[in-house]
Structures are given as structure tokens and as C-alpha cells.
Motif scaffolding. Structure first.
Motif, PDB file in Angstrom:
ATOM      1  N   THR C   7       0.868  -1.177   0.000  1.00 53.20           N
ATOM      2  CA  THR C   7       0.000   0.000   0.000  1.00 53.20           C
ATOM      3  C   THR C   7       0.905   1.228   0.000  1.00 53.20           C
ATOM      4  O   THR C   7       1.937   1.236   0.668  1.00 53.20           O
ATOM      5  N   ILE C   8       0.540   2.240  -0.773  1.00 58.37           N
ATOM      6  CA  ILE C   8       1.310   3.501  -0.823  1.00 58.37           C
ATOM      7  C   ILE C   8       0.289   4.625  -0.573  1.00 58.37           C
ATOM      8  O   ILE C   8      -0.610   4.822  -1.408  1.00 58.37           O
ATOM      9  N   ILE C   9       0.392   5.314   0.545  1.00 57.96           N
ATOM     10  CA  ILE C   9      -0.623   6.322   0.902  1.00 57.96           C
ATOM     11  C   ILE C   9       0.006   7.696   1.157  1.00 57.96           C
ATOM     12  O   ILE C   9       0.717   7.868   2.143  1.00 57.96           O
ATOM     13  N   PRO C  10      -0.270   8.691   0.268  1.00 60.96           N
ATOM     14  CA  PRO C  10       0.230  10.040   0.541  1.00 60.96           C
ATOM     15  C   PRO C  10      -0.692  10.744   1.543  1.00 60.96           C
ATOM     16  O   PRO C  10      -1.913  10.612   1.464  1.00 60.96           O
ATOM     17  N   LEU C  11      -0.086  11.479   2.494  1.00 63.44           N
ATOM     18  CA  LEU C  11      -0.892  12.229   3.458  1.00 63.44           C
ATOM     19  C   LEU C  11      -0.903  13.688   3.060  1.00 63.44           C
ATOM     20  O   LEU C  11       0.150  14.281   2.811  1.00 63.44           O
ATOM     21  N   GLY C  12      -2.096  14.275   3.016  1.00 60.83           N
ATOM     22  CA  GLY C  12      -2.170  15.711   2.765  1.00 60.83           C
ATOM     23  C   GLY C  12      -2.468  16.089   1.328  1.00 60.83           C
ATOM     24  O   GLY C  12      -2.412  17.259   0.966  1.00 60.83           O
ATOM     25  N   GLU C  13      -2.796  15.100   0.500  1.00 61.86           N
ATOM     26  CA  GLU C  13      -3.091  15.382  -0.912  1.00 61.86           C
ATOM     27  C   GLU C  13      -4.577  15.285  -1.203  1.00 61.86           C
ATOM     28  O   GLU C  13      -4.984  15.132  -2.355  1.00 61.86           O
ATOM     29  N   GLY C  14      -5.380  15.331  -0.141  1.00 59.40           N
ATOM     30  CA  GLY C  14      -6.814  15.190  -0.355  1.00 59.40           C
ATOM     31  C   GLY C  14      -7.258  13.793  -0.020  1.00 59.40           C
ATOM     32  O   GLY C  14      -6.442  12.880   0.104  1.00 59.40           O
ATOM     33  N   PRO C  15      -8.576  13.618   0.174  1.00 59.51           N
ATOM     34  CA  PRO C  15      -9.093  12.284   0.488  1.00 59.51           C
ATOM     35  C   PRO C  15      -8.995  11.318  -0.693  1.00 59.51           C
ATOM     36  O   PRO C  15      -8.972  10.105  -0.501  1.00 59.51           O
ATOM     37  N   SER C  16      -8.902  11.843  -1.929  1.00 61.61           N
ATOM     38  CA  SER C  16      -8.821  10.946  -3.085  1.00 61.61           C
ATOM     39  C   SER C  16      -7.367  10.713  -3.464  1.00 61.61           C
ATOM     40  O   SER C  16      -6.637  11.645  -3.787  1.00 61.61           O
ATOM     41  N   VAL C  17      -6.949   9.464  -3.393  1.00 64.80           N
ATOM     42  CA  VAL C  17      -5.551   9.143  -3.676  1.00 64.80           C
ATOM     43  C   VAL C  17      -5.389   8.180  -4.842  1.00 64.80           C
ATOM     44  O   VAL C  17      -4.300   7.656  -5.075  1.00 64.80           O
ATOM     45  N   SER C  18      -6.448   7.955  -5.628  1.00 66.07           N
ATOM     46  CA  SER C  18      -6.376   6.957  -6.702  1.00 66.07           C
ATOM     47  C   SER C  18      -5.321   7.306  -7.757  1.00 66.07           C
ATOM     48  O   SER C  18      -4.695   6.399  -8.317  1.00 66.07           O
ATOM     49  N   LYS C  19      -5.083   8.601  -8.003  1.00 63.23           N
ATOM     50  CA  LYS C  19      -4.072   8.928  -9.025  1.00 63.23           C
ATOM     51  C   LYS C  19      -2.683   8.484  -8.569  1.00 63.23           C
ATOM     52  O   LYS C  19      -1.834   8.115  -9.379  1.00 63.23           O
ATOM     53  N   TYR C  20      -2.464   8.479  -7.245  1.00 62.25           N
ATOM     54  CA  TYR C  20      -1.176   8.033  -6.713  1.00 62.25           C
ATOM     55  C   TYR C  20      -1.085   6.508  -6.731  1.00 62.25           C
ATOM     56  O   TYR C  20      -0.022   5.942  -6.991  1.00 62.25           O
ATOM     57  N   VAL C  21      -2.201   5.840  -6.450  1.00 58.76           N
ATOM     58  CA  VAL C  21      -2.214   4.377  -6.519  1.00 58.76           C
ATOM     59  C   VAL C  21      -1.910   3.963  -7.962  1.00 58.76           C
ATOM     60  O   VAL C  21      -1.152   3.018  -8.211  1.00 58.76           O
TER      61      VAL C  21
END
Lengths: 94, 94, 94, 94
Positions: C7-21
Motif C-alpha cells: 500500500t502507498i498512501i500520501p498524506l495531505g493530498e486530499g481524500p482521493s488518492v487513486s491517481k497516486y495508486v
């Protein structure tokens, strides 16, 4: 600098796994890492490449004497602040 | 008796989440649990039902002020030995 | 052969992180790994060194565009049986 | 609605734990939850209270026949979007 947590769990070696946790700790000591054993995993602080090498070596060391190992590595890296165990713990003092 | 580790992470509230970790710690203090904050999660010791209630309440408390929260609970329970933070840490002293 | 979950989770980029996944998935595709996206993490199958390199690169790729990233890697390795996603799923068919 | 992942791992019952994973899956089926077994854990979708009860019962069911069990529960809850396994997987299609 990264703060991380590692768990190394052999399956099938009995309910007591402390001797394997100690093997993993002996591996971590060989690296340039700050080590804080916690009751549910080992917290480490240091360079990410060191942590990845230590994680792989500890996992392989325990697998050497066992049949199956489930290991986990969690890393926390940030660019805006100094990332250390000490700063993280101070930030949550209540 | 169970030993556990909890992490409560809000997504989208900035890279700094210590104020939310502190909210979670304030919730844990309301329960009959031994609490050991570690740099990568909070370690707890106590009755499983207390831990489950504390986990749910802390998660909901942080979600109340945010949009999305990813929370994790890891529990370690055994029938053959007294299961405490202290005994676990002593078993791995090197 | 190892089966793993990342799992790779950025903090502080908004609740939507699918572009990072999706960035992380694009990194995994560069490696010689079988990839099974699940709703709570990406399951991978392949050589341990490939998995460790893919994990580091995906973490760094997401951190490149963000401020703080919490990434996790869980690996399951055994010596007694062929360790594949397919065999693991077949073994638990009910 | 919450999306979650559960792992239930008995220590000391041998390297093969699929019979215990199947016991856990049988418990989950009793609840009003969508169930997606993955190779590194079981993904669930449903009401948080249902998930917490299912988690506790599955953990206790496996501990009933064993000596030590390490179980983990990860939950993802958000207020801005419908939170389902299907939407999460569609969002990361590459």
C-alpha cells in the motif's frame, strides 16, 4: 531519513516466537539504524536503503531456520520536517 | 488479555496528523487500557472488547473532523502465557 | 517466489488518492511481477528482490509529487510449497 | 459503509493455515457483508459494526482451536464518496 516498523513472524514454529524476534534484532544492530523494540513490532530510524537491506536480511535469517515467514515493513517518509522517532513521539505528547 | 497496536490516519488533512493522533490518545485514556505510544502506532494492553470499542470510538472521533480515515488494529492473543506489553518486551531483550 | 501486498498512501493530498495508486501500479508493471489490485492494497507475486525494488521505486515516485507518504509491504515466503497467488486462493475456496 | 481487510494468523499450528482462513471465511458469511478473498487477506464491505463483530468472532473462532492468534483489521471510511470495493477498484483501473 525514514521512520519504519518491522515485524517478522514465522508460522509453524510454536506459539513462542521471541527467539526469532531476537534473531531479527541482531540483524538490525549490524546496520546504521536507531532501533526501538515495541511490543507489536520493531521501530527503526535511518536511511531507507539501510532499512530495506535490514528488512530483507532479517526475513531471510528467520526463514533459514523455519518453513514459512510472514514479514511486514511500514515506512513513513516526509520532505517537510525532520523525520525521527523522537520528533514523532514529542509531537503526540498529551 | 490482549496486546494490540492501533493507527488512525486521516487522508487529506495535510502531512501533519499529530493533532488527530492526540485525539485518538484522548479516547484511549477513557478506557481501562495500558497505553504505550510508539513512533509508528499506539500499543495497547487490555480486554479485547475494551480495545474494539476504543478503536471504533477513536476512528469515529477523527472522522468527525475530517473526510476520510484509514485505521488499523492488530491484536495478539494467546492462551498459554500471560499476554502483556511487559512480558513481550522482556522476552526479546538482547 | 514470494507473495506480497503493497500500500502507498500520501498524506495531505486530499481524500482521493487513486491517481497516486495508479502511479504505483505503473511502477509495478515495469517489473517481472504478477499484479493483482485489491480494494485495500496491491497483491504481487514474484522474486523478493524485484518486489523490494518495485516497493522502493513506487514509494519514491509518489513522494516525488507529494510531501509525506506512508507505505507498507507485507511478504509471505515459504519453503515447503510453491508460493503463488493462485495456489493461496485455491487453498481457501469454500 | 466501510471497506476493510482482515487477516487471522494462528502461530504454532504449522506453516499451512488455510483451514483456519476457511474458518474465518465461514464466520464472515454469517454477516451482512460483501466478501472478496485476496491472496494476502480478506477484503470486506459493509457496516462498521458488522465488520467489528465479524472480526472479533473470526479471531475467537480460530483461537478456540489454537494457542496463539495474531489478527489484523484495516478499515477505510470516507464521507465524501460512496465507499465500495467496486468503486475503489474502478478508480485505479490503468
Amino acid at each position: 531519513m525514514v521512520v519504519a516498523e518491522i515485524t517478522i513472524i514465522p508460522l509453524g514454529e510454536g506459539p513462542s516466537v521471541s527467539k526469532y524476534v531476537k534473531k531479527a534484532l541482531e540483524v538490525f544492530k549490524k546496520y546504521n539504524l536507531k532501533i526501538e523494540p515495541c511490543a507489536m513490532g520493531t521501530v527503526l530510524e535511518g536511511d531507507l536503503d539501510e532499512i530495506l537491506k535490514a528488512f530483507k536480511e532479517a526475513h531471510k535469517e528467520v526463514l533459514n531456520d523455519t518453513t514459512r515467514v510472514v514479514s511486514s515493513l511500514k515506512i513513513d517518509e516526509r520532505k517537510d520536517k525532520e523525520n525521527t522517532i523522537e520528533r514523532k513521539l514529542n509531537a503526540i505528547k498529551i
